[in-house]
Design a protein around this motif. Structure first.
Motif, PDB file in Angstrom:
ATOM      1  N   ARG A 156       0.829  -1.216   0.000  1.00  0.00           N
ATOM      2  CA  ARG A 156       0.000   0.000   0.000  1.00  0.00           C
ATOM      3  C   ARG A 156       0.859   1.260   0.000  1.00  0.00           C
ATOM      4  O   ARG A 156       0.579   2.230  -0.713  1.00  0.00           O
ATOM      5  N   LYS A 157       1.910   1.207   0.812  1.00  0.00           N
ATOM      6  CA  LYS A 157       2.810   2.360   0.867  1.00  0.00           C
ATOM      7  C   LYS A 157       3.478   2.588  -0.487  1.00  0.00           C
ATOM      8  O   LYS A 157       3.592   3.717  -0.959  1.00  0.00           O
ATOM      9  N   GLU A 158       3.897   1.482  -1.115  1.00  0.00           N
ATOM     10  CA  GLU A 158       4.533   1.585  -2.424  1.00  0.00           C
ATOM     11  C   GLU A 158       3.554   2.109  -3.474  1.00  0.00           C
ATOM     12  O   GLU A 158       3.933   2.903  -4.346  1.00  0.00           O
ATOM     13  N   ASN A 159       2.286   1.665  -3.380  1.00  0.00           N
ATOM     14  CA  ASN A 159       1.259   2.137  -4.328  1.00  0.00           C
ATOM     15  C   ASN A 159       1.021   3.634  -4.173  1.00  0.00           C
ATOM     16  O   ASN A 159       0.833   4.357  -5.161  1.00  0.00           O
ATOM     17  N   THR A 160       1.005   4.102  -2.922  1.00  0.00           N
ATOM     18  CA  THR A 160       0.786   5.529  -2.653  1.00  0.00           C
ATOM     19  C   THR A 160       1.912   6.360  -3.266  1.00  0.00           C
ATOM     20  O   THR A 160       1.674   7.385  -3.916  1.00  0.00           O
ATOM     21  N   VAL A 161       3.142   5.886  -3.071  1.00  0.00           N
ATOM     22  CA  VAL A 161       4.305   6.594  -3.632  1.00  0.00           C
ATOM     23  C   VAL A 161       4.221   6.614  -5.158  1.00  0.00           C
ATOM     24  O   VAL A 161       4.477   7.640  -5.803  1.00  0.00           O
ATOM     25  N   ALA A 162       3.846   5.465  -5.745  1.00  0.00           N
ATOM     26  CA  ALA A 162       3.753   5.368  -7.198  1.00  0.00           C
ATOM     27  C   ALA A 162       2.654   6.290  -7.740  1.00  0.00           C
ATOM     28  O   ALA A 162       2.824   6.961  -8.772  1.00  0.00           O
ATOM     29  N   LYS A 163       1.515   6.330  -7.013  1.00  0.00           N
ATOM     30  CA  LYS A 163       0.392   7.170  -7.441  1.00  0.00           C
ATOM     31  C   LYS A 163       0.773   8.652  -7.418  1.00  0.00           C
ATOM     32  O   LYS A 163       0.434   9.418  -8.326  1.00  0.00           O
ATOM     33  N   GLU A 164       1.510   9.039  -6.370  1.00  0.00           N
ATOM     34  CA  GLU A 164       1.962  10.427  -6.268  1.00  0.00           C
ATOM     35  C   GLU A 164       2.904  10.774  -7.416  1.00  0.00           C
ATOM     36  O   GLU A 164       2.845  11.880  -7.979  1.00  0.00           O
ATOM     37  N   ALA A 165       3.767   9.821  -7.780  1.00  0.00           N
ATOM     38  CA  ALA A 165       4.699  10.046  -8.890  1.00  0.00           C
ATOM     39  C   ALA A 165       3.944  10.200 -10.204  1.00  0.00           C
ATOM     40  O   ALA A 165       4.260  11.073 -11.028  1.00  0.00           O
ATOM     41  N   VAL A 166       2.923   9.336 -10.422  1.00  0.00           N
ATOM     42  CA  VAL A 166       2.104   9.421 -11.643  1.00  0.00           C
ATOM     43  C   VAL A 166       1.389  10.767 -11.716  1.00  0.00           C
ATOM     44  O   VAL A 166       1.313  11.400 -12.781  1.00  0.00           O
ATOM     45  N   SER A 167       0.875  11.218 -10.562  1.00  0.00           N
ATOM     46  CA  SER A 167       0.164  12.506 -10.522  1.00  0.00           C
ATOM     47  C   SER A 167       1.096  13.652 -10.897  1.00  0.00           C
ATOM     48  O   SER A 167       0.698  14.577 -11.617  1.00  0.00           O
ATOM     49  N   ARG A 168       2.360  13.567 -10.415  1.00  0.00           N
ATOM     50  CA  ARG A 168       3.310  14.624 -10.746  1.00  0.00           C
ATOM     51  C   ARG A 168       3.586  14.673 -12.245  1.00  0.00           C
ATOM     52  O   ARG A 168       3.643  15.739 -12.853  1.00  0.00           O
ATOM     53  N   TRP A 169       3.751  13.495 -12.855  1.00  0.00           N
ATOM     54  CA  TRP A 169       3.992  13.447 -14.294  1.00  0.00           C
ATOM     55  C   TRP A 169       2.750  13.888 -15.085  1.00  0.00           C
ATOM     56  O   TRP A 169       2.874  14.528 -16.135  1.00  0.00           O
ATOM     57  N   THR A 170       1.586  13.563 -14.578  1.00  0.00           N
ATOM     58  CA  THR A 170       0.350  14.018 -15.237  1.00  0.00           C
ATOM     59  C   THR A 170       0.271  15.542 -15.197  1.00  0.00           C
ATOM     60  O   THR A 170      -0.090  16.196 -16.195  1.00  0.00           O
TER      61      THR A 170
END
Length: 205
Positions: A156-170
């Protein structure tokens, strides 16, 4: 005709001692080198070596007087030397016997409970069965590792970090599109086609 066999070192030592015991005299090396070959059949080349071995074993006494070395030996000294040697050997034998007994006792103790009985064979078989079960459970546990609460929490922690990274690129993509539209008056569809941006490109919920 067979060649005559030479004397062994022990035979030479014994014969040289006879020279001292029979004469009860004191000799220099040169005297022994003359007497030994003639009376005892000891080769001249080995006289010095044999004599030195007797001195090293304390069977012959040696003393330097001036520039000469003198040698002598008496039966009583040889007897005492042999007695000391015998005592040393007996002591070593006694210690060796004790060590052997101690080792045998340790071996016997280690063998207790290890006899090939039916009960022991049954216990060994049961132990092997338990080991196999343990390995099987370990394999199954590895398969269900993803269901481990700690592993799930980590994911879950890894997913949260990944989601934040995707949002930044978006954010970055939309910012570039916005800048390009203002700068070059391009339409969204043209920009999407030029840079391979899908029509449904958007933030992940």
């Amino acid at each position: 005709m067979s060649r005559k066999k030479g004397l062994s070192l022990e035979e030479k030592r014994s014969r040289m001692l006879e020279i001292f015991f029979e004469t009860k005299d004191v000799f220099q090396l040169k005297d022994i080198e003359k007497i030994a070959p003639k009376s005892k059949g000891i080769t001249p080349m080995s006289v010095k070596e044999v004599l030195q071995s007797l001195v090293d074993d304390n069977l012959v006494d040696s003393e330097r007087v001036g520039t000469s070395n003198y040698f002598w030996a008496f039966p009583s000294k040889a007897l005492h030397a042999r007695k000391r040697k015998l005592q040393e050997l007996e002591k070593q034998l006694e210690e060796g016997t004790k060590r052997r007994a101690a080792l045998q006792q340790a071996v016997d103790k280690a063998k207790k409970g290890r006899q090939d009985t039916k009960e022991r064979a049954s216990l060994q078989k049961e132990l092997q069965s338990f080991r196999e079960q343990r390995e099987k459970l370990r394999t199954e546990l590895e398969q269900y590792k993803e269901c481990d609460p700690e592993v799930v929490e980590e994911m879950r922690k890894e997913n949260t970090v990944a989601k934040e990274a995707v949002s930044r690129w978006t954010d970055n993509v939309f910012a570039i599109k916005s800048w390009a539209k203002r700068k070059f008056s391009f339409e969204d569809s043209r920009l999407d086609k030029a840079f391979g941006i899908p029509e449904d490109f958007d933030y992940i919920d």
